[in-house]
Scaffold this motif. Sequence first.
Motif, short mmCIF file in Angstrom:
data_model
loop_
_atom_site.label_atom_id
_atom_site.label_comp_id
_atom_site.label_asym_id
_atom_site.label_seq_id
_atom_site.Cartn_x
_atom_site.Cartn_y
_atom_site.Cartn_z
N GLY A 43 138.48 12.65 73.82
CA GLY A 43 139.88 12.84 73.79
C GLY A 43 140.40 11.78 74.86
N VAL A 44 141.39 10.91 74.36
CA VAL A 44 142.03 9.75 75.34
C VAL A 44 143.43 10.44 75.64
N ARG A 45 143.66 10.38 76.71
CA ARG A 45 145.10 10.66 76.98
C ARG A 45 145.64 9.31 77.60
N HIS A 46 146.20 8.63 76.74
CA HIS A 46 146.35 7.12 76.93
C HIS A 46 147.80 6.55 77.84
N ASN A 47 148.76 7.75 78.12
CA ASN A 47 149.69 7.27 78.94
C ASN A 47 150.06 8.37 79.80
N SER A 48 150.95 8.17 80.93
CA SER A 48 151.45 9.02 81.73
C SER A 48 151.86 10.37 81.17
N LEU A 49 152.68 10.08 80.15
CA LEU A 49 153.47 11.26 79.60
C LEU A 49 152.58 12.16 78.60
N SER A 50 151.52 11.52 77.98
CA SER A 50 150.56 12.17 77.13
C SER A 50 149.66 12.96 78.07
N ARG A 51 149.59 12.82 79.28
CA ARG A 51 148.66 13.63 80.11
C ARG A 51 149.32 14.85 80.47
N LEU A 52 150.58 15.04 80.31
CA LEU A 52 151.65 16.22 80.55
C LEU A 52 151.31 17.25 79.19
N SER A 53 150.85 16.75 77.90
CA SER A 53 150.78 17.50 76.84
C SER A 53 149.43 17.23 76.19
N ALA A 54 148.60 18.11 75.98
CA ALA A 54 147.61 17.81 75.08
C ALA A 54 147.79 17.50 73.54
N GLY A 55 149.19 17.75 73.14
CA GLY A 55 149.38 17.28 71.78
C GLY A 55 149.57 15.89 71.43
N PHE A 56 149.58 15.22 72.42
CA PHE A 56 149.56 13.51 72.21
C PHE A 56 148.16 12.98 72.50
N THR A 57 147.17 13.63 72.57
CA THR A 57 145.75 13.08 72.76
C THR A 57 145.21 12.42 71.72
N THR A 58 144.50 11.39 71.87
CA THR A 58 144.13 10.41 70.74
C THR A 58 142.60 10.67 70.72
N PHE A 59 141.74 10.79 69.73
CA PHE A 59 140.52 11.10 69.69
C PHE A 59 139.71 9.82 68.95
N VAL A 60 138.78 9.66 69.81
CA VAL A 60 137.84 8.39 69.32
C VAL A 60 136.37 9.05 69.15
N VAL A 61 135.72 8.43 68.18
CA VAL A 61 134.48 8.79 68.20
C VAL A 61 133.53 8.01 69.17
N LYS A 62 132.60 8.44 69.89
CA LYS A 62 132.04 7.86 71.00
C LYS A 62 131.03 6.40 70.38
N HIS A 63 130.39 6.69 69.53
CA HIS A 63 129.62 5.56 69.04
C HIS A 63 130.48 4.49 68.04
N HIS A 64 131.76 4.44 67.95
CA HIS A 64 132.54 3.56 67.25
C HIS A 64 133.10 2.69 68.21
N ILE A 65 133.27 3.02 69.58
CA ILE A 65 133.47 1.98 70.75
C ILE A 65 132.43 1.01 71.04
N ARG A 66 133.06 -0.33 70.92
CA ARG A 66 131.99 -1.44 71.01
C ARG A 66 132.23 -2.20 72.16
N ARG A 67 133.55 -1.99 72.84
CA ARG A 67 134.10 -2.73 74.04
C ARG A 67 135.03 -2.10 74.95
N ILE A 68 134.99 -2.11 76.16
CA ILE A 68 135.82 -1.48 77.24
C ILE A 68 136.47 -2.84 78.14
N GLN A 69 137.61 -2.98 77.77
CA GLN A 69 138.21 -4.07 78.76
C GLN A 69 139.03 -3.61 79.65
N VAL A 70 139.11 -4.29 80.78
CA VAL A 70 139.83 -3.91 81.97
C VAL A 70 140.70 -4.82 82.50
N THR A 71 142.00 -4.57 82.51
CA THR A 71 142.89 -5.69 83.05
C THR A 71 143.57 -5.01 84.22
N ARG A 72 144.85 -5.44 84.64
CA ARG A 72 145.31 -5.13 85.80
C ARG A 72 145.71 -3.74 85.96
#
Length: 115
Positions: A43-72
């Motif tokens: 379960g990914v809470r992708h912005n600050s307001l989605s962390r206030l409510s679990a209803g805005f959580t995005t779900f991803v399947v672990k083995h479908h993630i192929r790249r993690i990219q970090v910027t500033r």
Amino acid sequence: MSFYLSISASLFGLYVIINLWAMHSRRLNRPAYVLTEFDSIVGVRHNSLSRLSAGFTTFVVKHHIRRIQVTRECLTLFTDTDECVEIWLCEEYLTSNATHAKGLFPEAEFVRLPA
């Protein structure tokens, strides 16, 4: 008319204050709270307001993630189909969340882009 304008301005001001608080909250930006593991799904809470409510959580399947990219200010998860989930974080919480993401998605390529 000015009554509605003042109500709108007050609500917008309240929204900005809550958003700024949530963006800098140590509790809401914990790695285990931003990226919550449920067996083979995360379960990914992708912005600050989605962390206030679990209803805005995005779900991803672990083995479908192929790249993690970090910027500033953003941690981005890319899937097999080139879809992405952008997780917006303050710089102070970005490193700990990126390390947690590496642990959750060990097969994913990790890329850190310069600021």
